[in-house]
Design an enzyme around this catalytic site. Structure first.
Site, PDB file in Angstrom:
ATOM      1  CG  ASP A 113       4.307   2.756   2.508  1.00  0.00           C
ATOM      2  OD1 ASP A 113       4.138   3.053   1.312  1.00  0.00           O
ATOM      3  OD2 ASP A 113       3.660   1.875   3.089  1.00  0.00           O
ATOM      4  CG  ASP A 323       3.346   2.827  -4.232  1.00  0.00           C
ATOM      5  OD1 ASP A 323       3.784   3.441  -3.246  1.00  0.00           O
ATOM      6  OD2 ASP A 323       3.362   1.597  -4.338  1.00  0.00           O
TER       7      ASP A 323
END
Length: 443
Positions: A113, A323
């Site tokens: 992540d 992201d």
């Protein structure tokens, strides 16, 4: 300036699975950098793969996950004007990562992540642990596990540290925007990453979170998160000088998923240079976790659309998060309307409503080639032309093709579809993110 996210940390943004069984000292391993495979959650190599689903069904689910993921980025206030490699498999954030921890090593599957910092996994004894397919890590069986003291500098690097009842062990507590959470002990142990190009690489005394109380939306196929954000406790920050503050990835388009996996690269192997490479500075918000770029404009064909800021200062700095864990690209609502209209003007087909009401601009077409215009994102110092195969996606088996962008009132995200077939490099020392057009199936 960027968002004020207070203590809420993103869950699932570049989900990555590190596959490891290693024994190599860091200096020797990192001379040439190393790489790991990134396996998308919908790849046949992923434990989440469902062979009964069609490609369009998998894409529709990825779009839904992308919309849900926005909750992971809930800001405390609205946007203000302000070469090692590893394998990644996707969970709700889209990618997972296998690694091992402890001595002897125990294999762990965690979410990789870019929107989180702490590396954490579920640990015995469990006060409350979510269901996990693989055995839960038992720190008592690791010869290299050591709890971090409350008085240590590592403990002070946490946002909200606390002490155990006997005032000896540092404890962490992290919550995510989707109400997921983890609480446990801060510790150090040996972490090992598998390499696609050499022997596995071992990193002793890596700071980890040993979670004894965890819950939320985590899947039972994995255990915790591998944080790749910009904060002090993330994997990339802890590797620091050993990888020269550099990591990169090359994401294979979802439409090309097969035996080819995406790659996550570290160190000298993560340098993005050569013909076609462009770089843009990233900025930090009140928390260092997220990577913010400045998006100045988008071009649709030859038409350039400038972004404007509703603030009195008109400062666009840090107005979009990059992201890898979000599928779609999210743009400000007022700008998105102009952007969508510019795209629609150049497509000679009748618009069709998306029955699932997920995406706004859709067309009925048996062909993936609908004559869509080229789209370029203009970041500060970097013009990034997006792959035409990923700006539109097929959502259903009923010949529905839709623009892979959404509007959002709160903030903007440059998602992983837009990053497909780009070598994306992060240089934490120079504070830049670089892009280079690349066939990721051959990288």
């Amino acid at each position: 300036m960027a968002f004020d996210h207070s203590r809420v940390v993103s869950f699932a943004a570049l989900a990555i699975v590190f596959l490891c069984s290693f024994s190599l000292n860091v200096i020797e391993a990192l001379k040439g950098g190393f790489s790991v495979d990134l396996i998308h959650r919908d790849s046949p190599d992923s434990p989440f793969y469902n062979p009964s689903e069609t490609p369009s069904q998998r894409m529709a689910k990825a779009v839904r996950r992308s919309i849900n993921r926005v909750n992971h980025f809930k800001p405390a206030s609205s946007l203000s004007p302000n070469a090692p490699q590893t394998t990644i498999t996707s969970n709700s954030g889209e990618y997972l990562m296998k690694y091992s921890v402890g001595t002897p090593p125990v294999s762990i599957l965690g979410i990789a992540d870019t929107g989180s910092d702490l590396i954490w996994l579920q640990c015995k004894p469990c006060t409350h642990c979510y269901n996990q397919t693989d055995p839960v890590f038992d720190p008592k069986k690791s010869r290299t596990y050591k709890a971090v003291a409350c008085t240590s500098s590592q403990c002070e690097s946490l946002d909200s540290p606390s002490c155990s009842s006997d005032e000896t062990t540092c404890q962490y507590s992290t919550s995510y925007g989707d109400q997921s959470f983890t609480n446990g002990d801060l510790a150090v142990d040996t972490l090992k990453l598998g390499s696609t190009t050499s022997r596995p690489v071992s990193f002793p005394k890596t700071i980890i979170g040993c979670g004894h109380n965890n819950g939320g939306t985590f899947g039972e196929q994995g255990s915790g998160i591998v944080g790749l954000g910009g904060g002090a406790l993330s994997l990339v920050s802890q590797l620091g000088s050993s990888i020269s503050g550099k990591f990169s990835y090359c994401l294979v388009p979802l439409t090309s998923q097969g035996s080819t996996s995406s790659k996550l690269n570290f160190g000298s192997g993560a340098v993005v240079s050569g013909s076609g490479a462009v770089s843009s500075p990233f900025v930090s918000g009140s928390h260092d976790t997220f990577y913010y770029l400045t998006l100045e404009a988008m071009s649709v064909g030859s038409k350039r659309l400038e972004l404007s800021n509703s603030s009195t200062s008109g400062d666009l700095e840090g107005n979009i998060i990059i992201d890898s864990g979000t599928t779609l690209t999210l743009l400000p609502a007022d700008f998105y309307s102009k952007f969508e209209s510019a795209v629609a003007e150049q497509i000679d087909l009748q618009r069709t409503d998306d029955p699932s009401q997920l995406l706004s601009l859709c067309y009925k077409s048996a062909s993936d080639d609908i004559g869509a215009p080229s789209i370029t994102a203009h970041f500060t110092g970097a013009d990034v032309k997006l792959s035409p195969t990923t700006t539109f996606v097929r959502l259903t088996d009923q010949e529905l093709v839709c623009l892979a962008f959404l509007k959002d009132e709160r903030f903007s995200i440059f998602g992983n579809l837009a990053q497909s077939d780009l070598l994306v490099g992060y240089d934490l020392e120079r504070k830049t993110i670089s892009f280079k057009p690349t066939d990721c199936t051959k990288h």
